[in-house]
Design an enzyme around this catalytic site. Structure first.
Site: not given
Ligand code: CNA
Length: 271
Positions: A14, A16, A87, A89, A106, A138
């Site tokens: 993720d 953060r 997400n 992904d 997004h 392109c």
């Molecule tokens: P974030 O801000 O990184 O928050 C993730 C949240 O999920 C946090 O509260 C973590 O504690 C919680 N978390 C992470 N792993 C677990 C787990 N295994 N079990 C329980 N809780 C968990 O991400 P958000 O999605 O809230 O923020 C939005 C951004 C992140 C968007 O713009 C996305 O595009 C972006 N993002 C997307 C991906 C992806 O597509 N997989 C990856 C990284 C970031």
């Protein structure tokens, strides 16, 4: 409402989470500050860091987990009004939720647009370039082609507006694996009627679950996979879920995407 936390169990970091999150592991991207990777101004000067990330997240590298299949099960049962995901992904699609049922707030790598002539293309057309570390161009005007990921300052996809009719209609809201820190997505949590139960499945309390709880809010704190599996068990859907996951695994096992080299998920992690 879903966020990066539903995909960390699939091996995608993720933003953060301290230590493992993307923002803590940016050295290899060689960018001046974390947000630069999603800034248009920076992209036009140096698109390479974004395409390094794109190479990781391009459809096919990762597999869905129980959290994605829980959404699929709700969809199969006709109980899912619409998943709203932050997400990029594409794992909701891989889990079998039809794209026309989804809001990918997004954006997505499934489609791409020329930054010059604005022509649209399937993301697949540029797989070879992205995997070969070449900047996609392109075929008509040679402009740089950007996957349809929403950068800072860009408008969210039109489909995001579906929330205006969806949220007032919902009679239950799941909030799974998100920090609820990114607007305008985060505010959707407040858009369901006040009588509607909101269920948070996340490591910690976030957004209104932390600072503006409603009397009928529920929080299942801990890992998303554990939380979802517990819920599935309480619903009596365990067997159905296992059958679904098994069936989907077999599809992958039969090699639904012949272009993919077999690779262990963890080897693709940024950290
Ligand atoms: P974030 O801000 O990184 O928050 C993730 C949240 O999920 C946090 O509260 C973590 O504690 C919680 N978390 C992470 N792993 C677990 C787990 N295994 N079990 C329980 N809780 C968990 O991400 P958000 O999605 O809230 O923020 C939005 C951004 C992140 C968007 O713009 C996305 O595009 C972006 N993002 C997307 C991906 C992806 O597509 N997989 C990856 C990284 C970031």
């Amino acid at each position: 409402m879903a966020g990066a936390g539903i995909s960390t169990p699939s091996g995608i970091p993720d933003f953060r989470s301290p230590g493992s999150g993307l923002y803590s592991n940016l050295e290899q991207y060689d960018i001046p500050y974390p947000e630069a990777i999603f800034e248009l101004g920076y992209f036009f000067v140096n698109p390479k860091p974004f395409f390094t990330l794109a190479k990781e997240l391009y459809p096919g590298n990762y597999r869905p987990n129980s959290a994605h299949y829980f959404l699929r099960l709700l969809h199969d049962k006709g109980l899912l009004l619409r998943p709203y995901t932050q997400n990029i992904d594409g794992l909701e699609r891989v889990a079998g939720i039809p794209p026309d049922r989804l809001v990918e707030a997004h954006g997505t790598f499934a489609t791409a647009t020329c930054t010059v002539c604005q022509r649209n293309f399937p993301g697949e057309d540029f797989r070879g370039d992205v995997m070969g570390d070449r900047i996609p161009r392109c075929p008509v005007c040679t402009g740089v082609v950007k996957p349809d990921i929403v950068f800072f300052g860009e408008q969210l996809p039109q489909r995001f507006l579906l929330h205006l009719t969806d949220f007032p209609m919902a009679d239950l809201l799941f909030v799974i694996g998100t920090s609820l820190e990114v607007e305008p997505f985060a505010s959707l949590a407040g858009a369901v009627r006040s009588s509607v139960p909101r269920v948070l499945i996340n490591r910690e309390l976030v957004g209104p679950f932390a600072w503006q709880q409603r009397h009928n809010d529920v929080a299942q704190l801990g890992d998303v996979v554990g939380g979802v599996e517990k819920l599935v068990e309480l619903l009596g859907w365990k067997k159905e879920m296992q059958t679904l996951i098994q069936k989907e695994k077999e599809k992958v096992g039969r090699g639904s995407d012949p272009q993919l080299p077999p690779q262990p998920l963890r080897s693709l992690c940024w950290s």
